[in-house]
Scaffold this active site. Structure first.
Site, mmCIF file in Angstrom:
data_model
loop_
_atom_site.group_PDB
_atom_site.id
_atom_site.type_symbol
_atom_site.label_atom_id
_atom_site.label_comp_id
_atom_site.label_asym_id
_atom_site.label_seq_id
_atom_site.Cartn_x
_atom_site.Cartn_y
_atom_site.Cartn_z
ATOM 1 N N LYS A 22 0.837 -1.214 0.000
ATOM 2 C CA LYS A 22 0.000 0.000 0.000
ATOM 3 C C LYS A 22 0.868 1.259 0.000
ATOM 4 C CE LYS A 22 -1.731 1.481 4.104
ATOM 5 N NZ LYS A 22 -1.450 2.879 4.450
ATOM 6 N N ASN A 23 1.851 1.300 0.920
ATOM 7 C CA ASN A 23 2.598 2.544 1.087
ATOM 8 C C ASN A 23 3.636 2.787 -0.010
ATOM 9 O OD1 ASN A 23 1.047 3.149 3.253
ATOM 10 N ND2 ASN A 23 2.564 2.581 4.812
ATOM 11 N N ARG A 93 -4.558 10.565 4.568
ATOM 12 C CA ARG A 93 -3.502 11.573 4.655
ATOM 13 C C ARG A 93 -2.508 11.501 3.516
ATOM 14 N NH1 ARG A 93 -2.667 14.121 9.265
ATOM 15 N NH2 ARG A 93 -0.558 14.385 8.529
ATOM 16 N N CYS A 117 -5.282 13.314 13.346
ATOM 17 C CA CYS A 117 -5.282 11.906 12.969
ATOM 18 C C CYS A 117 -5.259 11.081 14.243
ATOM 19 C CB CYS A 117 -4.031 11.658 12.129
ATOM 20 S SG CYS A 117 -3.604 9.961 11.902
ATOM 21 N N ARG A 122 0.799 14.596 13.309
ATOM 22 C CA ARG A 122 1.209 14.407 11.921
ATOM 23 C C ARG A 122 1.157 15.675 11.058
ATOM 24 N NH1 ARG A 122 -1.228 8.813 9.788
ATOM 25 N NH2 ARG A 122 0.572 8.828 8.444
ATOM 26 N N PRO A 123 1.984 16.658 11.383
ATOM 27 C CA PRO A 123 2.025 17.878 10.560
ATOM 28 C C PRO A 123 2.658 17.611 9.191
ATOM 29 C CG PRO A 123 3.753 17.918 12.221
ATOM 30 C CD PRO A 123 2.937 16.694 12.490
ATOM 31 N N VAL A 124 2.526 18.566 8.270
ATOM 32 C CA VAL A 124 3.165 18.423 6.951
ATOM 33 C C VAL A 124 4.165 19.554 6.705
ATOM 34 C CG1 VAL A 124 1.344 17.058 5.841
ATOM 35 C CG2 VAL A 124 1.179 19.558 5.826
ATOM 36 N N ASP A 125 4.674 20.128 7.805
ATOM 37 C CA ASP A 125 5.576 21.277 7.683
ATOM 38 C C ASP A 125 6.835 20.968 6.875
ATOM 39 O OD1 ASP A 125 5.985 19.652 10.132
ATOM 40 O OD2 ASP A 125 7.750 20.908 10.395
ATOM 41 N N GLN A 126 7.319 19.717 6.946
ATOM 42 C CA GLN A 126 8.546 19.387 6.212
ATOM 43 C C GLN A 126 8.300 19.321 4.701
ATOM 44 O OE1 GLN A 126 11.624 19.242 7.775
ATOM 45 N NE2 GLN A 126 10.309 19.993 9.421
ATOM 46 N N ASP A 305 4.655 0.719 12.186
ATOM 47 C CA ASP A 305 3.482 0.004 11.660
ATOM 48 C C ASP A 305 3.439 -1.464 12.102
ATOM 49 O OD1 ASP A 305 2.591 2.263 10.416
ATOM 50 O OD2 ASP A 305 3.356 1.746 8.433
ATOM 51 N N ILE A 327 7.809 7.152 17.118
ATOM 52 C CA ILE A 327 7.474 7.897 15.887
ATOM 53 C C ILE A 327 6.201 8.727 16.046
ATOM 54 C CG2 ILE A 327 7.074 7.719 13.393
ATOM 55 C CD1 ILE A 327 9.811 6.646 14.139
ATOM 56 N N ARG A 397 -8.685 -0.555 4.438
ATOM 57 C CA ARG A 397 -7.769 0.430 3.853
ATOM 58 C C ARG A 397 -6.421 -0.190 3.540
ATOM 59 N NH1 ARG A 397 -7.198 5.852 7.012
ATOM 60 N NH2 ARG A 397 -5.744 6.008 5.275
HETATM 61 N N1 EPU Z 1 6.435 14.749 10.747
HETATM 62 C C1 EPU Z 1 6.604 16.090 10.993
HETATM 63 N N2 EPU Z 1 6.501 16.968 9.936
HETATM 64 C C2 EPU Z 1 6.238 16.545 8.672
HETATM 65 C C3 EPU Z 1 6.082 15.169 8.426
HETATM 66 C C4 EPU Z 1 6.192 14.290 9.492
HETATM 67 O O1 EPU Z 1 6.834 16.515 12.116
HETATM 68 O O2 EPU Z 1 6.151 17.403 7.765
HETATM 69 C C5 EPU Z 1 6.560 13.778 11.852
HETATM 70 C C6 EPU Z 1 5.286 12.990 12.117
HETATM 71 O O3 EPU Z 1 4.362 13.698 12.893
HETATM 72 C C7 EPU Z 1 5.810 11.740 12.753
HETATM 73 C C8 EPU Z 1 7.160 11.532 12.064
HETATM 74 O O4 EPU Z 1 7.495 12.790 11.498
HETATM 75 O O5 EPU Z 1 6.003 11.958 14.112
HETATM 76 C C9 EPU Z 1 7.180 10.476 10.979
HETATM 77 O O6 EPU Z 1 6.068 10.652 10.106
HETATM 78 P P1 EPU Z 1 6.144 10.318 8.554
HETATM 79 O O7 EPU Z 1 5.986 11.598 7.801
HETATM 80 O O8 EPU Z 1 7.304 9.474 8.248
HETATM 81 O O9 EPU Z 1 4.809 9.487 8.350
HETATM 82 P P2 EPU Z 1 3.964 9.470 7.031
HETATM 83 O O10 EPU Z 1 4.838 9.652 5.877
HETATM 84 O O11 EPU Z 1 2.788 10.381 7.189
HETATM 85 C C10 EPU Z 1 4.189 6.924 6.512
HETATM 86 C C11 EPU Z 1 3.251 5.765 6.346
HETATM 87 C C12 EPU Z 1 2.676 5.393 7.701
HETATM 88 C C13 EPU Z 1 3.843 5.048 8.640
HETATM 89 C C14 EPU Z 1 4.830 6.222 8.715
HETATM 90 C C15 EPU Z 1 6.063 5.928 9.520
HETATM 91 C C16 EPU Z 1 2.445 6.121 4.088
HETATM 92 C C17 EPU Z 1 1.316 6.442 3.191
HETATM 93 N N3 EPU Z 1 2.202 6.149 5.412
HETATM 94 O O12 EPU Z 1 3.401 7.996 7.051
HETATM 95 O O13 EPU Z 1 1.860 4.258 7.510
HETATM 96 O O14 EPU Z 1 3.355 4.765 9.924
HETATM 97 O O15 EPU Z 1 5.247 6.587 7.380
HETATM 98 O O16 EPU Z 1 6.753 4.860 8.987
HETATM 99 O O17 EPU Z 1 3.531 5.816 3.628
HETATM 100 C C18 EPU Z 1 0.023 2.820 7.890
HETATM 101 O O18 EPU Z 1 0.302 2.266 6.815
HETATM 102 O O19 EPU Z 1 -0.826 2.373 8.707
HETATM 103 C C19 EPU Z 1 0.688 4.080 8.227
HETATM 104 C C20 EPU Z 1 0.237 4.918 9.150
#
Ligand code: EPU
Length: 417
Positions: A22-23, A93, A117, A122-126, A305, A327, A397
């Protein structure tokens, strides 16, 4: 609403074919936005999240073919409307992954902020910071990110946290940027590598995917490609944990054992015998599992996960396991539900202490997110009597044909209303 009824107490036994990841499939589908040529994908899992992504891309004008036998063709000959609305983004997301490619291809994008969430902030600031570093102007209005850039410019971007979709979003955007982008502190997850391989098949110039420094030399245009999505390592790990927890025996086929080292090591520590080939994994647990302690970490560490599924295993293991989640700040919701099944778990900040009990007892429980649901399924398979899991749309999902696969392994499991 559908529920899952499991009558536990039987060891899993048999063979399961692993689905596409999926991911990996979700970001790879977004790569279709970068070219007007067709992207022909194989091994795409049949999942609600894939349907949601297909719908989102379809609303932008991407032609989405029918999904059959794992195949899915996407063609973004034209993008009519580079917009991702709240209605879909709030349900998934990963929708935010369209931001980078839309901006690179169309010079503008309007994407809803995903909001809160169940597992954490889970911000998207990065994602935003990286795109701004490449010259994008991004403002937030009425809950939407409005982004624009004439043409993105290559840049050196040091990410403050390791983020999987953040790395993917920036890699997608950088492929069509002018000049070279260097992503530092990049995520090393195998799904990032799979996306890079697909983009390379489309003509992108990417080096270093799988390490924490990724170099992307922008090109003028990308072509279509044929690409096979990697096997799902979390689905694999879930079946392996369920087999270990029920003291069963399982062969996974079409798997990618090389992406599962941390999980396999923990299962061995729990007492499982494991043998791997290039694309299969054989696990046998001849005894009651031993409790394992773990701390989640970015790849190659143990995946967040997989945390919930290991917690379910520890519930009936001999000894006490300490499970630390590093995480996401709110990813222990399943612990309270596991307690309803008779588990002995206490939570101290980021660590759950799980004292193994002889047996769990079936009860009604509620799923709160995808992997929490998976842990309740594992627990239901071990528990004596009937476990009824509510809100199983979370499972749809991320797990293809879950009841079917588990039934074929001897589990007593049914979807009920
Ligand atoms: N974070 C920030 N700022 C950002 C992005 C992330 O502070 O701009 C923080 C998050 O809040 C978190 C950490 O960084 O504390 C890691 O988050 P990451 O961005 O890596 O998570 P993601 O990309 O949103 C993906 C998977 C998740 C998995 C995580 C961690 C996908 C679609 N989703 O999420 O999968 O848990 O990486 O490995 O790839 C799942 O499949 O059930 C699932 C939640």
């Amino acid at each position: 609403m559908d529920k899952l009824l499991i009558t536990g107490g039987r060891p899993l036994s048999g063979e399961v074919r692993v689905s596409g990841a999926k991911n990996a499939a979700l970001p790879i589908m977004c790569a279709a936005l970068l070219t007007d040529q067709p992207l022909e994908l194989d091994n795409v899992p049949k999942l609600m999240d894939v349907r949601t992504m297909a719908k989102l891309l379809g609303l932008m004008g991407v032609q989405v073919g029918p999904q059959a036998d794992g195949r899915l063709q996407l063609q973004a000959a034209q993008i009519k409307d580079p917009v991702a609305g709240y209605e879909l983004v709030k349900t998934m997301r990963a929708s935010v992954l369209v931001l980078g490619p839309l901006l690179a291809r169309c010079g503008r994008a309007k994407v809803s902020l995903p909001g809160g969430c169940a597992i954490g902030a889970r911000p998207v600031d990065q994602h935003v910071k990286g795109l701004q570093g490449m010259g994008a102007v991004i403002t937030v209005e009425h809950g939407y990110m409005n982004a624009s850039a004439k043409r993105l410019k290559g840049a050196r971007i040091v990410m403050d946290v390791v983020t999987v979709t953040g790395t993917e979003n920036l890699m997608l955007a950088a492929c069509l940027a002018e000049g070279t982008t260097v992503l530092e502190n990049a995520a090393r997850e195998p799904e990032v590598v799979d996306l890079a391989n697909c983009l390379k098949a489309m003509g992108a110039r990417i080096e270093g995917a799988g390490t924490d420094v990724i170099r992307i030399e922008g090109v003028g245009s990308l072509s279509g490609a044929k690409y096979r999505v990697m096997p799902d390592r979390i689905e694999s790990g879930t079946y392996l944990a369920a087999t270990a927890a029920t003291s069963g025996k399982l062969r996974l086929t079409h798997a990618a054992p090389q992406t599962l080292s941390a999980t396999l090591e923990k299962l061995r520590e729990a007492g499982a015998d494991i043998a791997v080939t290039q694309d299969s994994i054989l696990i046998e647990m001849a005894r009651r599992p031993r409790a394992v302690s773990l701390s989640t970490a970015p790849y190659p560490g143990l995946a967040t996960d997989m945390q919930a599924q290991f917690m379910a295993l520890d519930c009936i293991a001999s000894g006490t396991g300490q499970i630390t989640e590093t995480i996401f700040e709110n990813r222990f919701m399943h612990a309270l539900e596991l307690q309803r099944l008779g588990a002995d778990i206490s939570i101290h900040d980021k660590t759950a202490v799980v004292k193994g009990v002889e047996r769990l007892q079936g009860a009604r429980v509620m799923a709160t997110d995808l992997r929490a649901s998976a842990s309740l399924v594992v627990a239901g398979l071990i528990a004596q009597g009937e476990t009824l899991i509510d809100r199983i749309y979370h499972l749809d999902r991320g797990y293809e044909g879950l009841e079917h696969k588990l039934s074929s392994l001897g589990a007593k499991i049914a979807r009920v209303r």
